[in-house]
Design a protein around this motif. Structure first.
Motif, mmCIF file in Angstrom:
data_model
loop_
_atom_site.group_PDB
_atom_site.id
_atom_site.type_symbol
_atom_site.label_atom_id
_atom_site.label_comp_id
_atom_site.label_asym_id
_atom_site.label_seq_id
_atom_site.Cartn_x
_atom_site.Cartn_y
_atom_site.Cartn_z
ATOM 1 N N ARG B 10 -104.916 38.434 23.554
ATOM 2 C CA ARG B 10 -104.531 38.887 24.546
ATOM 3 C C ARG B 10 -103.413 37.780 25.136
ATOM 4 O O ARG B 10 -102.667 38.037 26.258
ATOM 5 C CB ARG B 10 -106.174 37.111 25.501
ATOM 6 N N SER B 11 -102.707 37.190 24.293
ATOM 7 C CA SER B 11 -101.345 36.427 24.721
ATOM 8 C C SER B 11 -100.222 37.461 23.376
ATOM 9 O O SER B 11 -100.226 37.762 22.438
ATOM 10 C CB SER B 11 -100.882 35.366 24.097
ATOM 11 N N ALA B 12 -99.206 37.885 23.850
ATOM 12 C CA ALA B 12 -98.639 38.279 22.908
ATOM 13 C C ALA B 12 -97.940 37.201 21.697
ATOM 14 O O ALA B 12 -97.892 36.244 21.934
ATOM 15 C CB ALA B 12 -97.090 38.248 23.348
ATOM 16 N N TYR B 13 -96.905 38.008 20.531
ATOM 17 C CA TYR B 13 -96.597 36.575 19.682
ATOM 18 C C TYR B 13 -95.767 35.795 20.643
ATOM 19 O O TYR B 13 -94.479 36.281 20.700
ATOM 20 C CB TYR B 13 -95.922 37.444 18.526
ATOM 21 N N THR B 14 -95.812 34.103 20.069
ATOM 22 C CA THR B 14 -94.740 33.513 20.243
ATOM 23 C C THR B 14 -94.465 32.874 18.869
ATOM 24 O O THR B 14 -94.941 32.404 18.105
ATOM 25 C CB THR B 14 -94.961 32.377 21.545
#
Lengths: 152, 150
Positions: B10-14
């Motif tokens: 759901r969230s991009a790689y940080t």
């Protein structure tokens, strides 16, 4: 709690740690010895802190002149301040002993399990410390007061 | 055999955040380590000043001068000053954070603690290391016995 039912369930952690199912279960810092030792630790800590602030300032007067320092330190020898020093030692005694108990709770593998027993030991050692110091201090307060009475 | 499809996250790689120094952990550790030293330093201080000999009655300028002329007590008192005041200030910081809910008030109290601590550390250290046991402005009979007779 069906504690006596056939042992199909593993005993709850509370039973394993030999703690009675209390009103507030499984906490070290809420209710009873855990909380009151913490409350007393804070109160004595605050009192000692404010004494320390004053004590650094009054000791700094040694740098002004001997007579200035002697004038201030005379105040520490009055009966009221003498009792204040007794109260200070009582506060420091508790803070030191309970501080050692906190260190054992945090770093000794079975420290948390024995925190209540250690609190009892802290109180007993505290009483011994007070009983050891109070007569000496009261003796010195009385002798100091008599010295002033005979000198005047 | 069916091919499992893995849904996109759901969230991009940080990239992991840069690790900061955990000051609260070091403060926590400082309270315990300094506490151990303070038990010895303070009970030693109390015994020598309030119990041994004539107790509080013996304390005057000559008594303090006699102690501070000895490097042993200079080191002792320096450790006492720094360890105890920082221990106390950190304790007061903890208590302030617990009870001062108003942001402005809390910052004001924390600043007052910091400023008073720095001032008293500097003052106390200067007093210990610039102390003269035989000052020229001394009144008669106030100096320790080892001072040269005027």
């Amino acid at each position: 709690m069906p504690e006596n039912s056939a042992g199909t369930l593993a005993p709850p952690p509370a039973a394993k740690l030999n703690i009675k199912p209390p009103r507030i279960a499984g906490t070290l810092y809420r209710g009873r010895e855990g909380m009151w030792s913490w409350v007393l630790h804070r109160i004595t800590g605050i009192a000692i802190y404010f004494f320390l602030l004053v004590h650094i300032l009054d000791t700094s007067i040694v740098r002004i002149s001997p007579q200035a320092y002697n004038g201030v330190i005379e105040q520490y020898k009055t009966p009221i301040m003498g009792l204040g020093e007794l109260a200070l030692v009582i506060a420091i005694g508790y803070h030191a002993l309970n501080g050692l108990r906190i260190i054992l709770i945090d770093f000794w593998s079975v420290g948390a399990r024995h925190q209540r027993l250690m609190f009892v030991i802290v109180i007993l050692l505290w009483i011994v410390l007070i009983a050891g110091f109070a007569p000496t201090q009261i003796h010195n307060i009385i002798l100091e007061a008599q010295g002033h009475a005979s000198a005047s | 055999m069916t091919t499992e499809t893995i849904p996109a996250p759901r969230s991009a790689y940080t990239p992991p955040k840069k690790r900061r120094v955990n000051w609260e952990k070091w403060g926590w550790l400082y309270m315990r380590i300094s506490g151990l030293f303070l038990v010895v330093l303070i009970f030693g201080h109390l015994f020598v000043n309030l119990v041994a000999g004539n107790g509080v009655r013996a304390i005057d300028f000559a008594f303090v001068a006699g102690k501070l002329a000895d490097p042993f007590w200079v080191v002792w008192d320096t450790l006492l000053l720094w360890l105890a005041l920082i221990h106390g200030a950190n304790g007061m910081r903890t208590i302030t954070n617990d009870y001062a809910h108003n942001r402005t008030l809390r910052r004001l109290i924390l600043l007052a603690i910091l400023v008073s601590t720095v001032i008293l550390l500097v003052l106390g250290t200067l007093v210990i290391y610039t102390f003269d046991p035989c000052p020229a402005n001394a009144a008669a009979g106030t100096l320790p016995s080892f001072c040269p007779v005027k």
